[in-house]
Design a protein around this motif. Structure first.
Motif, PDB file in Angstrom:
ATOM      1  N   TYR A   1     -40.351   9.295  -9.086  1.00  0.00           N
ATOM      2  CA  TYR A   1     -40.325   9.576 -10.521  1.00  0.00           C
ATOM      3  C   TYR A   1     -39.135   8.862 -11.172  1.00  0.00           C
ATOM      4  N   GLN A   2     -39.187   8.746 -12.485  1.00  0.00           N
ATOM      5  CA  GLN A   2     -38.096   8.105 -13.225  1.00  0.00           C
ATOM      6  C   GLN A   2     -36.940   9.100 -13.394  1.00  0.00           C
ATOM      7  N   VAL A   3     -36.275   9.380 -12.302  1.00  0.00           N
ATOM      8  CA  VAL A   3     -35.192  10.370 -12.277  1.00  0.00           C
ATOM      9  C   VAL A   3     -33.978   9.755 -11.583  1.00  0.00           C
ATOM     10  N   GLU A   4     -32.808  10.022 -12.129  1.00  0.00           N
ATOM     11  CA  GLU A   4     -31.556   9.550 -11.526  1.00  0.00           C
ATOM     12  C   GLU A   4     -30.640  10.740 -11.262  1.00  0.00           C
ATOM     13  N   PHE A   5     -30.099  10.792 -10.068  1.00  0.00           N
ATOM     14  CA  PHE A   5     -29.090  11.798  -9.725  1.00  0.00           C
ATOM     15  C   PHE A   5     -27.738  11.092  -9.688  1.00  0.00           C
ATOM     16  N   THR A   6     -26.886  11.406 -10.629  1.00  0.00           N
ATOM     17  CA  THR A   6     -25.622  10.679 -10.763  1.00  0.00           C
ATOM     18  C   THR A   6     -24.502  11.255  -9.909  1.00  0.00           C
ATOM     19  N   GLY A   7     -24.667  12.500  -9.429  1.00  0.00           N
ATOM     20  CA  GLY A   7     -23.552  13.183  -8.800  1.00  0.00           C
ATOM     21  C   GLY A   7     -22.570  13.618  -9.876  1.00  0.00           C
ATOM     22  N   PHE A   8     -21.369  13.987  -9.474  1.00  0.00           N
ATOM     23  CA  PHE A   8     -20.356  14.387 -10.440  1.00  0.00           C
ATOM     24  C   PHE A   8     -19.865  13.166 -11.215  1.00  0.00           C
ATOM     25  N   LEU A   9     -19.690  13.325 -12.508  1.00  0.00           N
ATOM     26  CA  LEU A   9     -19.118  12.286 -13.348  1.00  0.00           C
ATOM     27  C   LEU A   9     -17.866  12.845 -14.015  1.00  0.00           C
ATOM     28  N   HIS A  10     -16.893  11.979 -14.238  1.00  0.00           N
ATOM     29  CA  HIS A  10     -15.631  12.443 -14.801  1.00  0.00           C
ATOM     30  C   HIS A  10     -15.265  11.637 -16.043  1.00  0.00           C
ATOM     31  N   ASP A  11     -14.467  12.269 -16.882  1.00  0.00           N
ATOM     32  CA  ASP A  11     -13.863  11.617 -18.047  1.00  0.00           C
ATOM     33  C   ASP A  11     -14.913  10.908 -18.906  1.00  0.00           C
ATOM     34  N   SER A  12     -14.631   9.656 -19.281  1.00  0.00           N
ATOM     35  CA  SER A  12     -15.499   8.950 -20.226  1.00  0.00           C
ATOM     36  C   SER A  12     -16.880   8.669 -19.646  1.00  0.00           C
TER      37      SER A  12
ATOM     38  N   LEU B   1     -43.924  16.524 -17.062  1.00  0.00           N
ATOM     39  CA  LEU B   1     -43.530  15.703 -18.209  1.00  0.00           C
ATOM     40  C   LEU B   1     -43.500  14.216 -17.874  1.00  0.00           C
ATOM     41  N   LEU B   2     -42.956  13.859 -16.710  1.00  0.00           N
ATOM     42  CA  LEU B   2     -42.846  12.453 -16.370  1.00  0.00           C
ATOM     43  C   LEU B   2     -44.187  11.841 -15.987  1.00  0.00           C
ATOM     44  N   GLU B   3     -45.095  12.658 -15.484  1.00  0.00           N
ATOM     45  CA  GLU B   3     -46.441  12.151 -15.191  1.00  0.00           C
ATOM     46  C   GLU B   3     -47.235  11.941 -16.480  1.00  0.00           C
ATOM     47  N   LYS B   4     -46.960  12.784 -17.458  1.00  0.00           N
ATOM     48  CA  LYS B   4     -47.714  12.741 -18.718  1.00  0.00           C
ATOM     49  C   LYS B   4     -47.128  11.747 -19.711  1.00  0.00           C
ATOM     50  N   HIS B   5     -45.808  11.613 -19.709  1.00  0.00           N
ATOM     51  CA  HIS B   5     -45.144  10.747 -20.689  1.00  0.00           C
ATOM     52  C   HIS B   5     -44.367   9.662 -19.938  1.00  0.00           C
ATOM     53  N   ARG B   6     -44.902   8.467 -19.930  1.00  0.00           N
ATOM     54  CA  ARG B   6     -44.321   7.382 -19.152  1.00  0.00           C
ATOM     55  C   ARG B   6     -43.031   6.825 -19.757  1.00  0.00           C
ATOM     56  N   ASN B   7     -42.718   7.213 -20.979  1.00  0.00           N
ATOM     57  CA  ASN B   7     -41.497   6.718 -21.621  1.00  0.00           C
ATOM     58  C   ASN B   7     -40.341   7.715 -21.510  1.00  0.00           C
ATOM     59  N   LEU B   8     -40.443   8.660 -20.573  1.00  0.00           N
ATOM     60  CA  LEU B   8     -39.365   9.630 -20.337  1.00  0.00           C
ATOM     61  C   LEU B   8     -38.550   9.221 -19.117  1.00  0.00           C
ATOM     62  N   ARG B   9     -37.250   9.434 -19.217  1.00  0.00           N
ATOM     63  CA  ARG B   9     -36.328   9.238 -18.105  1.00  0.00           C
ATOM     64  C   ARG B   9     -35.452  10.481 -18.013  1.00  0.00           C
ATOM     65  N   TRP B  10     -35.128  10.884 -16.800  1.00  0.00           N
ATOM     66  CA  TRP B  10     -34.334  12.116 -16.635  1.00  0.00           C
ATOM     67  C   TRP B  10     -33.113  11.823 -15.765  1.00  0.00           C
ATOM     68  N   LYS B  11     -31.966  12.352 -16.178  1.00  0.00           N
ATOM     69  CA  LYS B  11     -30.745  12.232 -15.386  1.00  0.00           C
ATOM     70  C   LYS B  11     -30.217  13.619 -15.047  1.00  0.00           C
ATOM     71  N   PHE B  12     -29.898  13.811 -13.784  1.00  0.00           N
ATOM     72  CA  PHE B  12     -29.272  15.053 -13.336  1.00  0.00           C
ATOM     73  C   PHE B  12     -27.820  14.742 -12.977  1.00  0.00           C
ATOM     74  N   VAL B  13     -26.918  15.401 -13.677  1.00  0.00           N
ATOM     75  CA  VAL B  13     -25.492  15.196 -13.447  1.00  0.00           C
ATOM     76  C   VAL B  13     -24.942  16.405 -12.697  1.00  0.00           C
ATOM     77  N   GLY B  14     -24.235  16.154 -11.598  1.00  0.00           N
ATOM     78  CA  GLY B  14     -23.670  17.247 -10.819  1.00  0.00           C
ATOM     79  C   GLY B  14     -24.169  17.203  -9.382  1.00  0.00           C
ATOM     80  N   ASP B  15     -23.811  18.225  -8.657  1.00  0.00           N
ATOM     81  CA  ASP B  15     -24.183  18.292  -7.250  1.00  0.00           C
ATOM     82  C   ASP B  15     -24.362  19.759  -6.869  1.00  0.00           C
ATOM     83  N   GLY B  16     -24.911  19.999  -5.702  1.00  0.00           N
ATOM     84  CA  GLY B  16     -25.097  21.363  -5.251  1.00  0.00           C
ATOM     85  C   GLY B  16     -26.128  21.451  -4.143  1.00  0.00           C
ATOM     86  N   PRO B  17     -26.364  22.647  -3.634  1.00  0.00           N
ATOM     87  CA  PRO B  17     -27.231  22.832  -2.464  1.00  0.00           C
ATOM     88  C   PRO B  17     -28.706  22.508  -2.699  1.00  0.00           C
TER      89      PRO B  17
END
Length: 209
Positions: free
Chosen positions: A92-103, A64-80
Motif C-alpha cells: 500500500y502507499q504507506v510510509e513508516f517514518t519512525g520517530f522524527l525530531h525537531d524540524s 481508503l487506499l484501495e478505493k482512492h488511489r490518490n491517497l498517501r499515508w504516513k505513520f510517525v512514531g514507533d511501538g509494538p
C-alpha cells in the motif's frame, strides 16, 4: 468527562475549572511548504500500539487506499504494533517514518492535508493540537480528551471511536482540497489561542482569584 464525573460525585459545578494545556506556537505554526494538488497526504503520529485505536485505523487505511488511489499515508512514531502494521500494509502507499525530531517532524505535519488520530483512550492528545497549530485539520474520535481540542466541522472532524467504518466515512467527507484548506486556516487560528503563554496566564489568573 472528568467534569461530569466530579459533578456526579457531588462537586458543585462552580467549584470546577478546566485548566487548558498549551502548544508551542513558535515551533508549530503554518509553513510555506507546497502540497501536491493531485494527492492527499494523511498523517498519523502516535505510539504505534493497539491502545491508540490503530487496529481500527489499519482496517480503514486498507479500505481508503484501495478505493482512492490518490491517497498517501504516513505513520510517525514507533511501538509494538509497528511490525504487524507494516506487514498488513505491505504494497500500500504507506510510509513508516519512525520517530522524527525537531524540524523534520514539523515539516511532515505541514506537508500533510489531514492529521488522523484514532485513539479513544488519550486523556489529552498533544499531537492533534500541534497539527492544528501547523494549519492542518484533524480527525479525532468522540472518546477521550482530543475531541475537546477540536472544533467539529470547523478545524476538523469528530467521529465515533473504535469504529473503522466511521474513520473511513470521516476521511472521505474531507477529501476536498478547498475544504481542507479552509479548515486548516481555522485550525491555525484556533491553535494560536492555545499557546504556552496563554495557558500559563489562564492558570495564573485562576490561582490569583
Amino acid at each position: 468527562d472528568s467534569r461530569n464525573n466530579l459533578m456526579h460525585h457531588g462537586v458543585l459545578p462552580e467549584k470546577i475549572r478546566i485548566m487548558k494545556r498549551g502548544v508551542d506556537t513558535q515551533r508549530f505554526c503554518p509553513g510555506t511548504i507546497a502540497r501536491d494538488p493531485q494527492v492527499f497526504t494523511l498523517v498519523t503520529s502516535c505510539r504505534l500500539s493497539k491502545d491508540k485505536g490503530l487496529e481500527y485505523l489499519l482496517s480503514a487505511v486498507k479500505i481508503l487506499l484501495e478505493k482512492h488511489r490518490n491517497l498517501r499515508w504516513k505513520f510517525v512514531g514507533d511501538g509494538p504494533y509497528r511490525q504487524e502494521m507494516q506487514e498488513e500494509l505491505k504494497g500500500y502507499q504507506v510510509e513508516f517514518t519512525g520517530f522524527l525530531h525537531d524540524s523534520h517532524y514539523v515539516d511532515v505535519i505541514r506537508q500533510s492535508d489531514l492529521f488522523v488520530f484514532p485513539s479513544s483512550s488519550d486523556t489529552f492528545g498533544q499531537t492533534p493540537l500541534e497539527a492544528q497549530a501547523c494549519g492542518v485539520p484533524v480527525l479525532v474520535t468522540d472518546r477521550g480528551g482530543p475531541k475537546d481540542n477540536v472544533l467539529d466541522g470547523e478545524t476538523g472532524l469528530i467521529v465515533e471511536g473504535e469504529n473503522a467504518a466511521a474513520l473511513v466515512e470521516g476521511v472521505e467527507m474531507l477529501l476536498d482540497k478547498h475544504l481542507l484548506a479552509s479548515m486548516g486556516r481555522e485550525a491555525g487560528k484556533f491553535a494560536s489561542t492555545r499557546s504556552f503563554d496563554t495557558a500559563f496566564h489562564e492558570l495564573y489568573a485562576h490561582y490569583a482569584i
